[in-house]
Motif scaffolding. Structure first.
Motif: not given
Lengths: 498, 480
Positions: B1-8, B19-24, B123-128, B176-183
């Motif tokens: 999923m793409l999000m535009i950064s507020p820093r412009m 993060p997004s699902l590449l394969s399963f 950003q590897e450290e973002e995924i736990i 239905t997997l929304h990997l960007q909001s898993c915590d």
């Protein structure tokens, strides 16, 4: 007492015995059964024992706390911490296959995690490093340990020659050049676990009144010769004094990592009397060329004070030995060795903080005189942490906090962790980094007040605990060289061995 | 999923990819042990467009990694592989059946001048690991709830039946997997319990008993109110998966018709029934229509021992929902449904309004909710009870949190540290933004509190948490 049956096939050196407080054999060894094999589950390995021919199929080989493998890009084995690397060549082939497979997809393999182990990969030029660790250290720390191993190899061969060798022959067997140096790498890996200077990237100094230290530095400054670049005084793995040549260091700094490699080399050489003259490369200073190190103890047979003189001239042995003689003379006339012998290492009890058991204090790089060389100080270990196992356990706890507090994506300012055996605190400010260990039932109020007391004490003792300036000298060969001049390699005598 | 950064900066934008699902994929090495047979190992692979040889190579890599880690510990092989660009998670839910989920690392794309391609920073450290590892395990649990185990499917109909079931389930579920909001809540997989007074709880218990007695076919019952659990007769592990299904899939699909306007198309569902507000969420949508066909979803529970296949009947009245589970061998016909409807409908309607009234009374007594000032997450491993004042809405699509994602990741880190030892611990952390995060573990309970008190010191933070624990948690946690 345990009967000799328990010794099994292990070579035992009396100085390796790790007596715990009770004076009995350490518990890990007590688990050794009669056939000499270690019981599964012990997480600490006794340092100093030879593992070269350990059976790689055995349970004990699998159970080691940390394996380190070094191989070439062609999959050829170079080094293994435990077990014979030749016997491991197919395992190393698999490791290389994993690296290549991921690389082929335009990607880079970094690590593999399982419940019990972390496998970390590092590739530097034509060399591949793999660490299989049961310590649960962070990936970043394990990788930086592998980087130290790489640098130690570079310190023996130089980066330029390693790259050149493999460029010419991808299948080259680097063991031919590293023959006999396994103990250097073994020694490095042993000490990395139990010495905080590695993960702190700092050097520990011998506490000495600044007047004594200045006097020692002065003696070193006076005993110079052309092409002499560094002079060190080292005592029991702590830096006593260092002086450096002025012009060479205009742009470059001596990094703690290079010093650690130097200390390791000296420690592993284990020579007593006499002197050593050996090429050594300082990878972070200049990875492509050699210095020539003159090493001698100034106080045989105790051998606690070590002099190291680094020159860029291969032929300068006699000139440098002459410097050593001058230093010896000056020491004798001023009875300088006594200053070092009388030095007082301190314990936490000396500070008068009841609940504090241990700490690591590293002043920040911001302060000018520390920027030159990051340093830290810590007290001698208290009774509860004297055994190798406890010491490593405490350092593992510090390492974990260090990793969390310096996490690149979500760094922290402070961590306070109360657990069963101790309460730990990690604190990073613009002025310092502090890692402290308290008794487990300390209240937050007491912890804070003791910490404040500690900081005050450290401020008071600053002069004694740290090297506050790095004296320089100028060798006669380059009078009046301005800082804007860039010396080319032939002028300064820095050249590659091969 | 793409999000535009507020820093412009000067018209050039940094693009932030989550993060997004590449394969399963799911494979079993025993199905294709010989060379040339590798394709037979693969039981499911998403995305399906991937070329056959690449699928085989990817599966081969996983096998090699698992084998390699087995060299050092045969019983605990690899759980995740970290590469620069993505992360792979491994799970062996049944012997020799492997599930692998590949997640693309979050990354930032920084534009370059002069038409050069943008530089990508991963950003590897973002995924736990613990978070996504749990998500993968949940995938299996959800599959198993609706399809039974892999081995049983294989025993019943060979590879063909198994691959069919996997395809049918995962094709939909993966969407239905929304990997960007898993915590952290994914790590817990907990259940939110509805707070009740004793009297009302007893009323519900006796209702359940009465129904189970009258309808002898009912094997298990679960009672929920407002998307929260009150009572369940199912095993914990089965209930937690069923709960997730109900609250993230079934309930959101059925909004309340009585809340709908007079002319709303939802109205006809309740048309003509003035006795009660009960209706079926699974099974017959309209009992009045004699020709309408219906069936109940099947679920599989107690797969470790008794292995039961059941009809799942979900019946709702206002905010109260009851699940009745009946042996799947029984044929549930219209007559049974009408009987259930007339028995349960009126009682459940009454009960629902009782609960509502009681709840409102309790709220009035205890005053306005004190909790909102404390942002916390609580989880009890023993009964899977979970409570979060940080998460504002949990549906299948997104889980909104009222704190910065970095703080949630810090909670994840603390949870990982807690998992290392089995002792009671406390970890207090001050983040770079001067937020304080306090984590407490006691017995099998965990509590995480986020405090936005920039100038507080350790002692003050400690006092605040003490207050929270005294009011909310009745001193379960030891404090100094």
């Amino acid at each position: 007492m345990h009967s000799s049956d328990n010794r099994g096939s292990w070579e035992f050196h009396p100085e390796d015995t790790l007596t715990e407080d009770t004076g009995n054999f350490p518990s890990t060894l007590a688990q050794v059964n009669f056939s000499g094999q270690k019981k599964a589950g012990s997480a600490v390995d006794v340092p100093g024992l030879a593992y070269r021919n350990e059976d790689i199929m055995s349970e004990s080989w699998r159970k080691h706390r940390k394996h380190v493998f070094v191989l070439s890009e062609a999959g050829k084995p170079i080094y293994s911490r435990y077990g014979n690397e030749e016997a491991l060549s197919s395992a190393m082939g698999v490791m290389m296959a994993l690296v290549s497979f991921v690389q082929a997809g335009g990607n880079m393999i970094q690590s593999i995690f399982s419940d019990e182990h972390t496998v970390v990969f590092l590739q530097k030029g034509p060399l591949v490093f793999v660490s299989v660790s049961a310590t649960r250290q962070s990936e970043q720390q394990l990788r930086s340990e592998l980087l130290h191993v790489y640098h130690q190899i570079v310190s023996m061969l130089t980066q330029a020659s390693i790259n050149r060798i493999f460029e010419r022959r991808k299948n080259f067997d680097l063991r031919r050049l590293l023959f006999g140096s396994e103990k250097v790498l073994d020694g490095l890996l042993d000490v990395m676990d139990s010495d905080p200077s590695f993960f702190l990237s700092a050097v520990q100094c011998l506490p000495l009144p600044s007047s004594s230290r200045d006097a020692l530095s002065h003696i070193l400054q006076k005993a110079i010769t052309p092409d002499l670049v560094f002079s060190f005084l080292i005592s029991n793995n702590r830096l006593v004094s260092v002086v450096q040549e002025k012009t060479v260091l205009e742009d470059a700094r001596l990094k703690p990592s290079d010093l650690h490699l130097l200390f390791n080399l000296i420690r592993v050489s284990a020579f007593q009397a006499g002197e050593i003259w050996t090429p050594i490369c300082l990878p972070l200073f200049n990875p492509d060329c050699y210095f020539y190190a003159y090493v001698a103890y100034l106080d045989p047979p105790e051998c606690t004070v070590c002099l190291v003189l680094l020159s860029t001239d291969k032929e300068a042995f006699y000139a440098v030995a002459e410097c050593k003689r001058k230093i010896e003379e000056a020491f004798a006339s001023q009875n300088a060795l006594q200053w070092v012998a009388n030095t007082q290492l301190y314990y936490v009890n000396d500070i008068g903080v009841a609940n504090l058991k241990h700490f690591l204090y590293k002043p920040s790089k911001v302060l000018d005189h520390y920027r030159q060389m990051p340093q830290f100080t810590c007290p001698e270990m208290e009774v509860g942490y004297r055994s190798q196992q406890e010491r490593i356990r405490l350092l593992d706890l510090y390492r974990n906090m260090y990793n969390r507090i310096h996490c690149s994506s979500r760094p922290l300012k402070l961590i306070y962790h109360s657990a069963g055996k101790e309460t730990l605190l990690a604190w990073v400010t613009s002025k310092f980094e502090m890692f402290a260990c308290f008794t487990p039932l300390v209240t937050k109020k007491s912890a804070i007040s003791e910490l404040t007391k500690l900081l005050r004490w450290l401020k008071k003792e600053e002069d004694r605990l740290f090297i506050c300036q790095l004296p320089r000298y100028s060798t006669a060969l380059h009078p009046g060289r301005s800082s804007t001049d860039r010396p080319n390699t032939s002028d300064t005598g820095l050249f590659s061995l091969l | 999923m793409l999000m535009i950064s507020p820093r412009m900066a000067s018209g050039m934008q940094e693009k932030q990819y989550t993060p997004s699902l590449l394969s399963f994929f799911i494979y079993n090495p025993k199905f294709g042990p010989r060379e040339g047979e590798e394709e037979k190992k693969i039981l499911f692979y998403h995305p399906i467009e991937i070329e056959k040889n690449e699928k085989i190579r990817n599966v081969g890599l996983c096998e090699a990694i698992v084998q390699f880690t087995r060299t050092f510990c045969p019983t605990k092989p690899a759980k995740s592989l970290h590469t620069q660009k993505n992360r792979q998670f491994f799970h062996e839910p049944e012997e020799n059946y492997w599930m692998v989920m590949v997640v693309r690392n979050p990354m930032v794309e920084k534009p370059n001048k002069d038409g050069k391609p943008p530089t990508v920073e991963y950003q590897e450290e973002e995924i736990i690991d613990s978070v996504y590892g749990s998500v993968l395990q949940q995938c299996y649990c959800m599959y198993k709830l609706f399809n039974g185990t892999f081995s049983r499917a294989f025993e019943a109909g060979g590879v063909e039946l198994l691959t069919q079931k996997l395809e049918k389930f995962f094709y939909r579920y993966l969407q239905t997997l929304h990997l960007q909001s898993c915590d952290l809540l994914d790590v817990f997989g907990g259940i939110s319990f509805f707070p009740l007074d004793k009297m009302t709880y007893l009323k519900i218990q006796s209702f359940v008993n009465r129904v189970e007695e009258s309808l002898s076919l009912v094997k298990y019952t679960a009672f929920l109110y407002n998307d929260q659990l009150i009572w369940s007769g199912l095993e914990q592990d089965d209930m937690r998966t069923l709960y997730k299904y109900l609250t993230t899939s079934l309930f959101p699909r059925h909004t309340e018709p009585e809340l709908a306007g007079k002319d709303s198309p939802l109205r006809p569902e309740v048309a003509g029934n003035l006795l009660h507000y009960g209706r079926f969420l699974t099974g017959p949508a309209n009992l009045k229509d004699p020709d309408a066909k219906f069936r109940f979803p099947r679920i599989f529970v107690n797969t470790e021992d008794s292995y039961e296949e059941l009809h799942l009947i979900v019946y709702k009245a206002m905010s109260a929902a009851v699940c009745f589970m009946v042996n799947a061998a029984v044929d549930l016909n219209r007559e049974f449904c009408e009987q259930l409807d007339s028995l349960v409908g009126p009682q459940l309607t009454l009960l629902a309004s009782d609960i509502c009234e009681q709840f409102n009374i309790n709220r009035r007594i205890s005053g306005p909710e004190k909790e909102p000032q404390f942002k916390f997450i609580y989880f009890n491993q023993m009964n899977l009870a979970e409570k979060s004042t940080i998460h504002m809405r949990k549906t299948s699509s997104v889980s909104l949190t009222s704190v910065h994602p970095d703080l949630m990741k810090i909670l994840g880190d603390i949870n990982c540290d807690f998992a290392r030892v089995d002792e009671d611990e406390e970890i207090i952390v001050k983040a770079m933004t001067d937020y304080w995060v306090v984590g407490k573990k006691s017995d099998q309970r965990e509590l995480y509190v986020i405090l936005n008190q920039k100038n507080a010191n350790l002692i003050e933070v400690n006092e605040e948490v003490k207050r929270l624990c005294a009011t909310q948690f009745n001193n379960i946690f030891f404090l100094d």
